[in-house]
Enzyme design. Structure first.
Site, mmCIF file in Angstrom:
data_model
loop_
_atom_site.group_PDB
_atom_site.id
_atom_site.type_symbol
_atom_site.label_atom_id
_atom_site.label_comp_id
_atom_site.label_asym_id
_atom_site.label_seq_id
_atom_site.Cartn_x
_atom_site.Cartn_y
_atom_site.Cartn_z
ATOM 1 N N GLU A 232 0.838 -1.202 0.000
ATOM 2 C CA GLU A 232 0.000 0.000 0.000
ATOM 3 C C GLU A 232 0.872 1.250 0.000
ATOM 4 O O GLU A 232 0.610 2.211 -0.700
ATOM 5 C CB GLU A 232 -0.956 0.003 1.204
ATOM 6 N N ARG A 310 -7.686 3.242 13.096
ATOM 7 C CA ARG A 310 -8.583 2.111 12.832
ATOM 8 C C ARG A 310 -8.596 1.126 13.997
ATOM 9 O O ARG A 310 -9.617 0.506 14.273
ATOM 10 C CB ARG A 310 -8.233 1.402 11.517
ATOM 11 N N ARG A 342 -3.633 -6.205 6.049
ATOM 12 C CA ARG A 342 -5.009 -6.718 6.121
ATOM 13 C C ARG A 342 -5.636 -6.572 7.516
ATOM 14 O O ARG A 342 -5.233 -7.248 8.468
ATOM 15 C CB ARG A 342 -5.002 -8.189 5.717
ATOM 16 N N ALA A 510 -8.372 -1.118 2.206
ATOM 17 C CA ALA A 510 -9.529 -0.906 3.066
ATOM 18 C C ALA A 510 -10.719 -1.773 2.639
ATOM 19 O O ALA A 510 -11.870 -1.437 2.904
ATOM 20 C CB ALA A 510 -9.915 0.577 3.097
ATOM 21 N N GLU A 732 -10.927 -7.711 4.247
ATOM 22 C CA GLU A 732 -10.306 -7.705 5.573
ATOM 23 C C GLU A 732 -11.162 -8.271 6.715
ATOM 24 O O GLU A 732 -10.627 -8.875 7.640
ATOM 25 C CB GLU A 732 -9.895 -6.273 5.931
HETATM 26 N N1 LUZ Z 1 -5.653 2.319 4.191
HETATM 27 C C1 LUZ Z 1 -5.887 3.623 4.450
HETATM 28 C C2 LUZ Z 1 -6.419 1.361 4.722
HETATM 29 O O1 LUZ Z 1 -5.147 4.451 3.966
HETATM 30 N N2 LUZ Z 1 -6.931 3.969 5.201
HETATM 31 C C3 LUZ Z 1 -7.759 3.062 5.772
HETATM 32 O O2 LUZ Z 1 -8.707 3.426 6.457
HETATM 33 C C4 LUZ Z 1 -7.489 1.698 5.537
HETATM 34 N N3 LUZ Z 1 -8.231 0.743 6.091
HETATM 35 C C5 LUZ Z 1 -7.939 -0.519 5.869
HETATM 36 C C6 LUZ Z 1 -6.875 -0.842 5.063
HETATM 37 N N4 LUZ Z 1 -6.126 0.078 4.490
HETATM 38 MO MO1 MOS Z 2 -4.791 -2.681 3.136
HETATM 39 S S1 MOS Z 2 -4.272 -3.233 4.970
HETATM 40 O O1 MOS Z 2 -3.652 -2.280 2.100
HETATM 41 O O2 MOS Z 2 -6.376 -2.710 2.827
#
Ligand code: LUZ
Ligand code: MOS
Length: 780
Positions: A232, A310, A342, A510, A732
């Site tokens: 990510e 989160r 995840r 997400a 997730e």
């Molecule tokens: N990535 C993000 C995420 O930038 N914001 C989020 O709220 C999020 N939630 C889950 C996985 N990736």
């Molecule tokens: Mo994510 S933890 O890249 O949804």
């Protein structure tokens, strides 16, 4: 209609035959060079100088580059505090100090050993507790989530338990390591083919590193061999390394991390240490819950603030907390910079309260399920600690249905009897839940775009900002587009993701990749359909004579709303009122001849959301994906070996677009979650070297570790769901159910603790279980 049916994954054939192209499967060009990364030999200190003379003498080494070769020095998805490559201060063991290019990829490992560094060593901090002692806070939540008055409740509480819940990190263990090939193009442009969940962020970091404007950089993503959050943010600097080399040498540059390098260099799931205090009555009803979440951010902030947020948003788990106080702090350490994984902090938040409930059950000598059932969000108690109400709360239905279908009650009796026999084995059972909020908590990320191009033969090409990492987002988009036009799925092709087609892409993350990009694709389809409907209407109304009069007569079509009189089905476009029909293909061709556009770009933003973490107000999530699981474990008391005997999962996924793909997601996420809390232990030596940096030392679940009996079911949810086709995101949420293996172990161990709550940390490996059993036998 293909929506709702089990269309096969669009890459299933290619993945099995090996025809699917991943980054490193791209053919090498003659001039291509390979890039190597040289990592820091210390976890903390100051880089004084780099001696690359020996490396540069190597016959295949054609260049060495360090911070001075990068136009920007720092990157970061939220805060720009991470060196793209070390400039002076070193933050963690293995952190990239310089990179080099070689004409032979097989020389990389050797050339890496030829560098010498002058470094002023400093003393590192590796644990959350040491960082707490030094007050090395990298981020703290601006406001606690508060409801009622916990302190008041604690003063008059019947029962109180307090302690610290500790869980470890987790390596992403994607099959494909971080990978990128950068191609120098005309006029100083660069094209990077990256294994990234975040094409636009990769484009930005590459542009900044090269001192280019964004319009001179394109990031292309065909697919990833798994990502799980690990790509990510952290794919971006890898791409920047390849791009800098490509620019310097004017040659394509390939950078593929080995598994070991990847595990050492890249960040992982955040370890957490959460201090909690809970007040409850003799029935087990929770009257007050206070939790301070503390995470190990590693050396830099990366996504830690968002992940912490989160975790705070999931500290309630599935339980209604009338009096609650939730606060979060992220601590800087000299570990790799921890990142998205995840669940994004939710598992670490959620697991604490599930652990606490096991303790309450033990304390009250009650069945943990009864305590959970008593505390879950009910039909009326739906207010979360962050001021959002849960709409269409399915938890009571899920709990009651799964309790029955899993035969929980009888199995608990059977387990009680089994454990009394003291035959060297103990069983445990645990019922845990997930209530995962769907939406990016950063409001601006909840946007997506799609390009839908209908070709003249009626086949369709679709490009969106979503990236395919195996999760099946392409297949689901294929399904909604084929359903929209009433054509076979095979007539829809999802094209390679690229920032020159869809720009400002949010990371595919997400769990919302399909929600956002699928919705954008539908919007684009509808715009094309509305024009086609109008044209069909004109065609149906016009006689051939009218058409013949003037060869230059064109049907003029203006953009209008979709005409609901028309149905697109079985390759036909039918006007319901007149029963007139025309084939989709013919209509498309007529549209082209009449100079009516049969392509469309569309933009989608998730409506209504926008949570403010300062005021703890506003809607954090679009909706919740909920589910529960019953997991049974069997422990060998002589060896500590644990087996998961049975897991029954029940999820509410609304009306799934593709139930089999979703089942795959639920299965995989559960097993991955289970791995995190059971066998996946990250070991470091005292200098901060990761010792468990390969599959021989880091134990992910394999086929014989999955539950012996494993059932995945979906709840029938007839409610109105505010999402595309009434579906719910799946990526997730089921990860959180994996932790039931851990609570089940906790339950099993409680049979040997004289009824006292069992204090264990996560992961609970066989070694941990054996040591705990020994401790319990010795009365500790
Ligand atoms: N990535 C993000 C995420 O930038 N914001 C989020 O709220 C999020 N939630 C889950 C996985 N990736
Ligand atoms: Mo994510 S933890 O890249 O949804």
């Amino acid at each position: 209609m293909s929506v709702g049916s089990n269309i096969k994954h669009d890459s299933s054939y290619g993945h099995v035959t090996g025809e699917s192209i991943f980054v490193d499967d791209r053919e090498a060009t003659n001039s291509e060079v390979f890039v190597g990364i040289v990592g820091s030999p210390v976890a903390c200190g100051k880089l004084i100088s780099i001696d690359a003379s020996a490396a540069l003498k190597h016959k295949s080494c054609v260049g060495v580059y360090s911070a001075s070769d990068f136009c920007s020095k720092k990157w970061g998805t939220i805060f720009k505090d991470q060196p793209i490559i070390v400039e002076d201060n070193i933050g963690y063991m293995g952190e990239p100090l310089c990179i080099f290019a070689s004409t032979n990829r097989y020389d990389i490992e050797h050339i890496k050993t030829l560098f010498k560094f002058k470094i002023d060593k400093a003393s590192p901090v590796f644990s959350i507790s040491d960082s707490v002692a030094k007050n090395n806070i990298i981020y703290s939540s601006p406001s606690a989530f508060v409801q009622g008055d916990v302190e008041k409740v604690f003063k008059s509480a019947t029962n109180i338990l307090e302690g610290t819940f500790i869980c470890g990190g987790q390596d992403h263990f994607y099959m494909e390591s971080q990978a990128c090939i950068a191609y120098p193009m005309e006029n100083g442009q660069i094209e990077v083919h990256s294994s990234t969940q975040n094409p636009s962020e990769t484009q930005r970091v590459v542009a900044e590193a090269l001192g280019l404007s964004l319009h001179h950089v394109v990031c292309v993503v065909k697919r990833m061999g798994g990502a799980f959050g690990g790509k990510e943010s952290q794919a971006a600097p890898i791409a920047a390394y390849a791009a800098v080399v490509a620019k310097k040498l004017k040659k394509p540059a390939r950078l593929i991390l080995t598994k070991d390098e990847d595990m050492i260099i890249t960040g992982k799931r955040h370890p957490f240490e959460n201090d909690y205090k809970v007040a409850f009555d003799n029935e087990g009803k929770i009257n007050g819950f206070k939790i301070i979440l503390k995470s190990d951010a590693g050396a830099y902030s990366d996504l830690s603030s968002s992940i912490l947020e989160r975790s705070m948003l999931h500290a309630d788990g599935a339980y209604y907390l009338k009096n609650v106080y939730i606060q979060g702090l992220a601590y800087k350490t000299n570990n790799h910079s921890n990142t998205a994984y995840r669940g994004f902090g939710a598992p670490q938040g959620n697991m604490t309260i599930e652990s606490v409930i096991e303790d309450i059950a033990c304390f009250l000598k009650k069945d943990a399920f009864e305590i959970r059932r008593l505390n879950i969000y009910q039909k009326d108690n739906i207010k979360t600690p962050y001021n959002q109400n849960i709409e269409n709360n399915m938890l009571p239905d899920i709990f009651d249905q799964l309790h029955k279908s899993s035969d929980y009650k009888n199995r608990l009796v059977e387990i009680n009897n089994f454990n009394k026999q003291k035959n060297g084995k103990i069983k445990g059972i645990s019922f845990t839940a997930t209530k995962f909020g769907i939406a990016f908590t950063s409001r601006f990320l909840n946007q997506g775009s799609a390009i839908v191009n209908v070709q003249l033969d009626g086949s369709v090409q679709v490009s969106t900002g979503a990236t395919e990492m195996g999760q099946g987002v392409n297949t689901k988009i294929q399904q909604v587009v084929s359903s929209a036009f009433g054509i076979p799925v095979n007539n829809v092709q999802i094209m390679t993701t690229s920032t020159e087609k869809n720009h400002n892409t949010s990371p595919t993350a997400a769990s919302a990749g399909f929600d956002i990009n699928g919705s954008a694709a539908i919007k684009a389809c509808n715009k094309i359909k509305s024009r086609l409907c109008e044209l069909a209407k004109l065609i149906f109304e016009n006689t051939t004579e009218n058409n013949k009069k003037n060869t230059f007569t064109e049907f003029e079509v203006n953009n209008k709303d979709l005409d609901l009189d028309f149905i697109f089905k079985d390759n036909l476009v039918t006007q319901t009122s007149t029963k007139k029909e025309i084939s989709f293909k013919k209509l498309v061709f007529k549209a082209y001849n009449n100079r009516i556009s049969i392509g469309e770009y569309s933009f989608y933003k998730t409506p209504e959301i926008g949570f403010c973490k300062n005021t703890v107000k506003g809607k954090a999530f679009n909706y919740f994906t909920q589910g529960a699981v019953v997991t049974e474990v069997l422990i060998d008391e002589y060896t500590g070996e644990m087996k998961v005997m049975k897991s029954d999962i029940l999820m509410d996924l609304g009306r799934p677009i593709n139930p089999d793909i979703d089942k795959g997601q639920v299965t995989g996420a559960f097993i991955q979650g289970m791995g995190w809390v059971t066998t996946e232990r990250l070991f470091y030596d005292t200098d901060g070297n990761l010792i468990s940096h390969s599959p021989t030392t880091y134990k992910i679940p394999n086929i014989q570790d999955i539950p012996r009996v494993f059932n995945v079911d979906f709840l029938l949810n007839k409610n109105k769901i505010k999402n595309i086709y009434g579906s719910k995101a799946v990526g997730e949420p089921p990860f959180l159910l994996g932790l039931s293996a851990w609570t089940a172990v906790k339950h099993a161990l409680s049979y040997r603790s004289n009824g006292k709550p069992v204090n264990i940390t996560s992961p609970v490996t066989g070694e941990v279980i054996l040591n705990k059993l020994t401790d319990l036998k010795n009365g500790n």
